[in-house]
Write a protein that holds these residues in place. Sequence first.
Motif, PDB file in Angstrom:
ATOM      1  N   LEU A 184       0.815  -1.219   0.000  1.00 22.32           N
ATOM      2  CA  LEU A 184       0.000   0.000   0.000  1.00 22.32           C
ATOM      3  C   LEU A 184       0.850   1.271   0.000  1.00 22.32           C
ATOM      4  O   LEU A 184       0.323   2.367  -0.072  1.00 22.32           O
ATOM      5  N   CYS A 185       2.167   1.113   0.080  1.00 27.38           N
ATOM      6  CA  CYS A 185       3.065   2.267   0.132  1.00 27.38           C
ATOM      7  C   CYS A 185       3.846   2.351  -1.177  1.00 27.38           C
ATOM      8  O   CYS A 185       4.555   1.412  -1.546  1.00 27.38           O
ATOM      9  N   VAL A 186       3.698   3.474  -1.881  1.00 20.56           N
ATOM     10  CA  VAL A 186       4.290   3.623  -3.207  1.00 20.56           C
ATOM     11  C   VAL A 186       5.128   4.900  -3.296  1.00 20.56           C
ATOM     12  O   VAL A 186       5.010   5.795  -2.475  1.00 20.56           O
ATOM     13  N   TYR A 187       5.949   4.955  -4.314  1.00 14.85           N
ATOM     14  CA  TYR A 187       6.716   6.169  -4.598  1.00 14.85           C
ATOM     15  C   TYR A 187       5.762   7.301  -4.992  1.00 14.85           C
ATOM     16  O   TYR A 187       4.599   7.065  -5.320  1.00 14.85           O
ATOM     17  N   GLN A 188       6.277   8.510  -5.012  1.00 19.38           N
ATOM     18  CA  GLN A 188       5.490   9.682  -5.414  1.00 19.38           C
ATOM     19  C   GLN A 188       4.883   9.504  -6.804  1.00 19.38           C
ATOM     20  O   GLN A 188       3.818  10.023  -7.094  1.00 19.38           O
ATOM     21  N   ASP A 189       5.575   8.753  -7.681  1.00 20.54           N
ATOM     22  CA  ASP A 189       5.079   8.575  -9.049  1.00 20.54           C
ATOM     23  C   ASP A 189       4.052   7.451  -9.166  1.00 20.54           C
ATOM     24  O   ASP A 189       3.622   7.098 -10.255  1.00 20.54           O
ATOM     25  N   GLY A 190       3.652   6.869  -8.032  1.00 20.40           N
ATOM     26  CA  GLY A 190       2.622   5.838  -8.043  1.00 20.40           C
ATOM     27  C   GLY A 190       3.120   4.427  -8.293  1.00 20.40           C
ATOM     28  O   GLY A 190       2.322   3.507  -8.411  1.00 20.40           O
ATOM     29  N   THR A 191       4.423   4.222  -8.343  1.00 20.41           N
ATOM     30  CA  THR A 191       4.966   2.881  -8.563  1.00 20.41           C
ATOM     31  C   THR A 191       5.436   2.275  -7.245  1.00 20.41           C
ATOM     32  O   THR A 191       5.748   2.994  -6.295  1.00 20.41           O
ATOM     33  N   ILE A 192       5.507   0.963  -7.211  1.00 20.75           N
ATOM     34  CA  ILE A 192       5.994   0.254  -6.022  1.00 20.75           C
ATOM     35  C   ILE A 192       7.501   0.049  -6.124  1.00 20.75           C
ATOM     36  O   ILE A 192       8.201   0.070  -5.137  1.00 20.75           O
ATOM     37  N   GLY A 193       7.997  -0.171  -7.324  1.00 22.13           N
ATOM     38  CA  GLY A 193       9.428  -0.345  -7.543  1.00 22.13           C
ATOM     39  C   GLY A 193       9.904  -1.779  -7.363  1.00 22.13           C
ATOM     40  O   GLY A 193       9.293  -2.574  -6.661  1.00 22.13           O
ATOM     41  N   GLU A 194      10.985  -2.097  -8.021  1.00 20.14           N
ATOM     42  CA  GLU A 194      11.556  -3.442  -8.018  1.00 20.14           C
ATOM     43  C   GLU A 194      11.936  -3.965  -6.631  1.00 20.14           C
ATOM     44  O   GLU A 194      11.827  -5.168  -6.385  1.00 20.14           O
ATOM     45  N   PRO A 195      12.388  -3.114  -5.689  1.00 19.73           N
ATOM     46  CA  PRO A 195      12.745  -3.665  -4.372  1.00 19.73           C
ATOM     47  C   PRO A 195      11.591  -4.412  -3.691  1.00 19.73           C
ATOM     48  O   PRO A 195      11.825  -5.271  -2.845  1.00 19.73           O
ATOM     49  N   TYR A 196      10.361  -4.123  -4.075  1.00 23.53           N
ATOM     50  CA  TYR A 196       9.222  -4.798  -3.467  1.00 23.53           C
ATOM     51  C   TYR A 196       9.297  -6.315  -3.677  1.00 23.53           C
ATOM     52  O   TYR A 196       8.850  -7.081  -2.828  1.00 23.53           O
ATOM     53  N   ALA A 197       9.883  -6.757  -4.753  1.00 25.37           N
ATOM     54  CA  ALA A 197       9.993  -8.190  -5.036  1.00 25.37           C
ATOM     55  C   ALA A 197      10.829  -8.907  -3.975  1.00 25.37           C
ATOM     56  O   ALA A 197      10.640 -10.096  -3.735  1.00 25.37           O
ATOM     57  N   ARG A 198      11.737  -8.180  -3.322  1.00 26.32           N
ATOM     58  CA  ARG A 198      12.625  -8.789  -2.319  1.00 26.32           C
ATOM     59  C   ARG A 198      12.119  -8.616  -0.894  1.00 26.32           C
ATOM     60  O   ARG A 198      12.713  -9.137   0.043  1.00 26.32           O
ATOM     61  N   ALA A 199      11.039  -7.876  -0.699  1.00 34.54           N
ATOM     62  CA  ALA A 199      10.528  -7.617   0.650  1.00 34.54           C
ATOM     63  C   ALA A 199       9.956  -8.886   1.267  1.00 34.54           C
ATOM     64  O   ALA A 199       9.437  -9.739   0.557  1.00 34.54           O
ATOM     65  N   PRO A 200      10.069  -9.013   2.600  1.00 36.46           N
ATOM     66  CA  PRO A 200       9.429 -10.158   3.264  1.00 36.46           C
ATOM     67  C   PRO A 200       7.924 -10.127   2.995  1.00 36.46           C
ATOM     68  O   PRO A 200       7.310  -9.068   3.001  1.00 36.46           O
TER      69      PRO A 200
END
Length: 195
Positions: A95-111
């Motif tokens: 539910l937390c995204v960058y200012q540009d509305g993307t989640i970004g690639e690091p999300y794939a590595r999150a627990p």
Amino acid sequence: MAKSGNKQPGIYREADNSPISQAEALREWATVAFDELVRTAHTYDAFVTYKELALLVQEKSGIRTRVLITNWIGKLLEEVAILARDRAEPPLTSLCVYQDGTIGEPYARAPKSVADNPGEDIEIYAAGHRLLCYQKYAKDLPSDGGKPNLTPAERARRSRRTAPNPPADITCVNCFVTLPATNTCDDCGWSPAAA
């Protein structure tokens, strides 16, 4: 490290400017962030930006930092992801995204609290995780259970990428001017339909 002059420690309690370790701040911020993300999940298609969450956790906890958000927000979200996993919650950090509305690639590595594969499109993956959050908490979930939606900014970005190119301007073969919307030359009356 006591306050000397006008200098404040990098991370400090707002009430008395006393220094606090990053580990302790992250523990306290994680509880606030967890609660805020659960609150966000109560509204279908809602999300919060990293900056909004960073400001909110500092405000609600009374623990401030002069450290750049980019240097600690990822660690905070990792703590929240672990809390969510340990409490059998859906992946709230989606539910937390960058200012540009993307989640970004690091999300794939999150627990994660779900066992699945990110696939090739991390934004679609996160949208699916957001839907799990809404399905658990949202009071305004559509009757069909909702669907995984990209953020409005990401939807707009993708529609611009896939929008068909406008047709090329048609030029009059006699006058060499661009035809108006009527597709008939105002000067000589030529039209591609007449050709």
